[in-house]
Scaffold this motif. Structure first.
Motif, short mmCIF file in Angstrom:
data_model
loop_
_atom_site.label_atom_id
_atom_site.label_comp_id
_atom_site.label_asym_id
_atom_site.label_seq_id
_atom_site.Cartn_x
_atom_site.Cartn_y
_atom_site.Cartn_z
N SER A 143 0.87 -1.07 0.01
CA SER A 143 0.18 0.02 -0.10
C SER A 143 0.92 1.40 0.13
O SER A 143 0.65 2.22 -0.90
CB SER A 143 -0.97 -0.02 1.04
N ALA A 144 2.13 1.21 0.63
CA ALA A 144 2.92 2.38 0.75
C ALA A 144 3.59 2.63 -0.55
O ALA A 144 3.39 3.84 -1.03
CB ALA A 144 3.85 2.16 1.73
N LEU A 145 4.02 1.60 -1.21
CA LEU A 145 4.38 1.71 -2.54
C LEU A 145 3.41 2.21 -3.58
O LEU A 145 3.83 3.01 -4.53
CB LEU A 145 5.28 0.43 -3.04
N VAL A 194 8.82 10.40 6.30
CA VAL A 194 7.95 9.08 6.51
C VAL A 194 8.48 8.22 7.58
O VAL A 194 9.55 8.36 8.13
CB VAL A 194 8.72 8.04 5.12
N LEU A 195 7.38 7.62 8.28
CA LEU A 195 7.69 6.86 9.65
C LEU A 195 7.53 5.36 9.37
O LEU A 195 6.26 4.98 8.67
CB LEU A 195 6.45 7.34 10.72
N LEU A 196 8.44 4.62 9.39
CA LEU A 196 8.47 3.17 8.90
C LEU A 196 8.51 2.20 10.00
O LEU A 196 9.46 2.20 10.67
CB LEU A 196 9.61 2.77 7.92
N ASP A 197 7.50 1.33 10.40
CA ASP A 197 7.72 0.36 11.19
C ASP A 197 8.89 -0.48 10.51
O ASP A 197 8.90 -0.81 9.46
CB ASP A 197 6.23 -0.47 10.96
N GLY A 256 11.85 11.03 -7.12
CA GLY A 256 11.66 12.15 -6.56
C GLY A 256 11.71 11.51 -4.94
O GLY A 256 11.73 12.63 -4.11
N PHE A 257 11.80 10.29 -4.56
CA PHE A 257 12.05 9.79 -3.10
C PHE A 257 13.26 9.59 -2.79
O PHE A 257 13.64 8.94 -1.51
CB PHE A 257 11.05 8.54 -3.12
N ALA A 258 14.44 9.92 -3.69
CA ALA A 258 15.72 9.35 -3.20
C ALA A 258 16.26 10.18 -1.81
O ALA A 258 16.87 9.53 -0.98
CB ALA A 258 16.84 9.60 -4.32
N ASP A 259 15.63 11.08 -1.50
CA ASP A 259 16.13 11.92 -0.24
C ASP A 259 14.98 12.05 0.82
O ASP A 259 15.20 12.88 1.87
CB ASP A 259 16.89 13.22 -0.59
N VAL A 260 13.95 11.35 0.52
CA VAL A 260 13.04 11.45 1.66
C VAL A 260 13.46 11.13 2.98
O VAL A 260 14.00 10.18 3.16
CB VAL A 260 11.62 10.71 1.30
N PRO A 261 13.19 11.80 3.96
CA PRO A 261 13.60 11.54 5.46
C PRO A 261 12.86 10.54 6.02
O PRO A 261 11.60 10.48 5.67
CB PRO A 261 13.36 12.85 6.09
N VAL A 262 13.49 9.70 6.94
CA VAL A 262 12.90 8.53 7.24
C VAL A 262 12.97 8.33 8.77
O VAL A 262 14.17 8.57 9.29
CB VAL A 262 13.26 7.28 6.59
N ILE A 263 12.03 7.97 9.61
CA ILE A 263 12.12 7.50 10.99
C ILE A 263 11.85 6.18 11.34
O ILE A 263 10.51 5.86 10.63
CB ILE A 263 11.62 8.60 11.91
N PHE A 264 12.63 5.37 11.64
CA PHE A 264 12.16 3.83 12.04
C PHE A 264 11.50 3.62 13.48
O PHE A 264 11.82 4.35 14.35
CB PHE A 264 13.46 3.08 11.92
N LEU A 265 10.40 2.90 13.31
CA LEU A 265 9.79 2.67 14.55
C LEU A 265 9.76 1.22 14.70
O LEU A 265 9.58 0.35 13.99
CB LEU A 265 8.14 3.00 14.37
N GLU A 288 13.94 -2.70 3.81
CA GLU A 288 13.90 -2.91 2.42
C GLU A 288 12.83 -1.88 1.76
O GLU A 288 12.98 -1.67 0.59
CB GLU A 288 13.11 -4.32 2.37
N LEU A 289 11.75 -1.74 2.68
CA LEU A 289 10.77 -0.97 2.14
C LEU A 289 11.49 0.63 1.78
O LEU A 289 11.15 1.42 1.03
CB LEU A 289 9.71 -0.72 3.09
N CYS A 290 12.17 0.98 2.86
CA CYS A 290 13.08 2.31 2.64
C CYS A 290 13.70 2.38 1.34
O CYS A 290 13.87 3.51 0.65
CB CYS A 290 13.90 2.42 3.97
N LYS A 291 14.51 1.26 1.31
CA LYS A 291 15.14 1.24 0.03
C LYS A 291 14.38 1.32 -1.45
O LYS A 291 14.82 2.08 -2.43
CB LYS A 291 16.07 -0.18 -0.12
N ALA A 292 13.25 0.58 -1.44
CA ALA A 292 12.22 0.55 -2.40
C ALA A 292 11.73 2.21 -2.41
O ALA A 292 11.57 2.52 -3.76
CB ALA A 292 11.25 -0.45 -2.32
N LEU A 293 11.23 2.62 -1.73
CA LEU A 293 10.83 3.89 -1.72
C LEU A 293 11.80 4.91 -2.21
O LEU A 293 11.46 5.74 -3.20
CB LEU A 293 10.32 4.55 -0.30
N ARG A 294 12.96 4.84 -1.91
CA ARG A 294 14.06 5.86 -2.14
C ARG A 294 14.60 5.35 -3.69
O ARG A 294 15.06 6.31 -4.21
CB ARG A 294 15.30 5.78 -1.38
#
Length: 410
Positions: free
Chosen positions: A64-66, A78-81, A101-110, A91-97
């Motif tokens: 759903s996120a992708l 982006v907040l990622l479980d 346009g998403f290469a530099d999107v900031p991510v926080i892991f939960l 893996e989802l972080c890598k796929a999103l980036r």
């Protein structure tokens, strides 16, 4: 599914008010946050907690996120479980980036727990933060707001590349430590620069060392809080666990061709090596220890002894220099100790120019730490669910306490 924020509605893009604000502060518009978590309760609480001030889009799984990302503009955050349905959060972080346009999107892991492997993976991917559930709602709000404000400052000054990577690691450490409200990074940078120049380094080398110095202890993000808070001398398994922070820090920074990141990795790995070979993790001796690591050993010792830890006592700058001098030829490079004595006046100047200060709003708040409640801004009353805890299992939400950037064990 959350009707107003869940993914699947017609409004896939950013909030219109959030567009065209690349050079504005986050307080001037609502930021879009994508939150991915398999637990419906977590998604609901994220929307309840953050939705009053930001635009929150939630996704129950990686697919759903992708799918949302294919149709939407990149969010501000982006907040990622770490364990969503479909693939790991990493893996989802890598796929999103990998998406346009998403290469530099900031991510926080939960995460459900603060495991070393996961933390290293997260920060190696350039994460802003690694938060452990359960998270008290007001504290989560304060933490996210702080990161959004920092991202706005990055945009305002055009910070990017390796400088941005270092700055974000420093910020993660700042949020995670609680002994000093601020100015630690500035002191470390200026001490390193002054010592390098006193030892005869060129200006360009001293400046590079100053940029890398504040992340030398980044591996302590993986050390259990109780070990760092302990005033007694660590021994046995506890000491072994603590000493792993040097190698962990090097792993977090990773191996790079970039000069700044190369140097930062060297500092993280070697700043606890001692001149006589009794240090760690490599038991290097004398000139086997990289020169930068020998510089950082002295800087780290000086900062640790002159900055109070948890309200404890601290040494004067003069006494700190004397104590380091006593370690000449055992802990510290004799030539660099002599350089320290030459630079003592500059160290005193830096110490006075960047004093310990009270934390700014939220800086002393750490997820899971037993601390004062997060202050809510006057114009934005607390969310209705302020007493709720994000992802709370049947355990005390304060047990994932924050860390403090301690100095050498004595």
């Amino acid at each position: 599914m959350i009707p107003s924020g869940g993914i699947g509605g017609k409004n896939h893009g950013r909030d219109p008010k959030a567009r065209g604000r690349e050079n504005e502060g986050v307080s001037s518009a609502r930021a879009t946050i994508l939150a991915v978590d398999a637990a419906e309760g977590v998604r609901r609480l994220l929307e309840t907690t953050l939705g009053k001030s930001q635009v929150v889009k939630t996704a129950p799984d990686a697919h759903s996120a992708l799918a949302w990302a294919q149709l939407a503009s990149p969010p501000e955050l982006v907040l990622l479980d770490t364990e969503p349905t479909g693939m790991s959060g990493y893996e989802l972080c890598k796929a999103l980036r990998a998406m346009p346009g998403f290469a530099d999107v900031p991510v926080i892991f939960l995460a459900e727990r603060r495991d070393t492997q996961g933390l290293v993976q997260g920060f190696s991917l350039g994460a802003l933060d690694f938060l452990v559930k359960p998270l008290a709602a007001p504290v989560l709000l304060q933490r996210i707001r702080g990161h959004l404000e920092q991202l706005a400052r990055e945009r305002a000054v055009g910070l990017q590349g390796t400088d941005q990577r270092i700055a974000r690691l420093v910020r993660a450490m700042h949020w995670y430590e609680r002994s000093l409200g601020g100015n630690r990074a500035q002191r470390l940078a200026q001490y390193a620069r002054a010592l390098a120049l006193a030892a005869g380094a060129r200006e360009v080398a001293a400046e590079l060392l100053a940029k890398a110095a504040p992340v030398h202890d980044v591996g302590k993000l993986a050390v259990p809080a109780e070990l760092l808070r302990n005033e007694r001398t660590l021994a046995g398994a506890e000491r072994e666990q603590f000493e792993r922070h040097a190698a962990i820090g090097a792993e977090i920074i990773g191996e790079h061709e970039d000069a700044l990141l190369k140097l930062a990795r060297t500092l993280a790995l070697t700043h606890h090596e001692y001149w006589d070979g009794s240090g760690y993790p490599g038991r290097l001796q004398g000139n086997q220890i990289p020169w930068a690591g020998r510089v950082m050993a002295i800087v780290d010792a000086f900062e640790s002894t002159t900055a109070a830890q948890y309200g404890g006592s601290r040494m004067s700058t003069e006494k700190a220099v004397d104590e380091i001098t006593a370690g000449t030829g055992t802990q510290y490079d004799p030539a660099l100790v002599e350089a320290l004595r030459k630079a003592a006046a500059e160290f005193r100047k830096v110490h006075g120019a960047y004093p310990e200060r009270a934390a700014d709003a939220g800086d002393d708040l750490v997820i899971g730490a037993p601390t004062r409640p997060a202050a809510q801004p006057a114009e934005e009353p607390a969310a209705p669910a302020d007493d709720l805890v994000l992802g709370a299992p049947a355990r005390d939400p304060t047990e994932d306490a924050g860390l403090t950037m301690m100095g050498p064990l004595r």
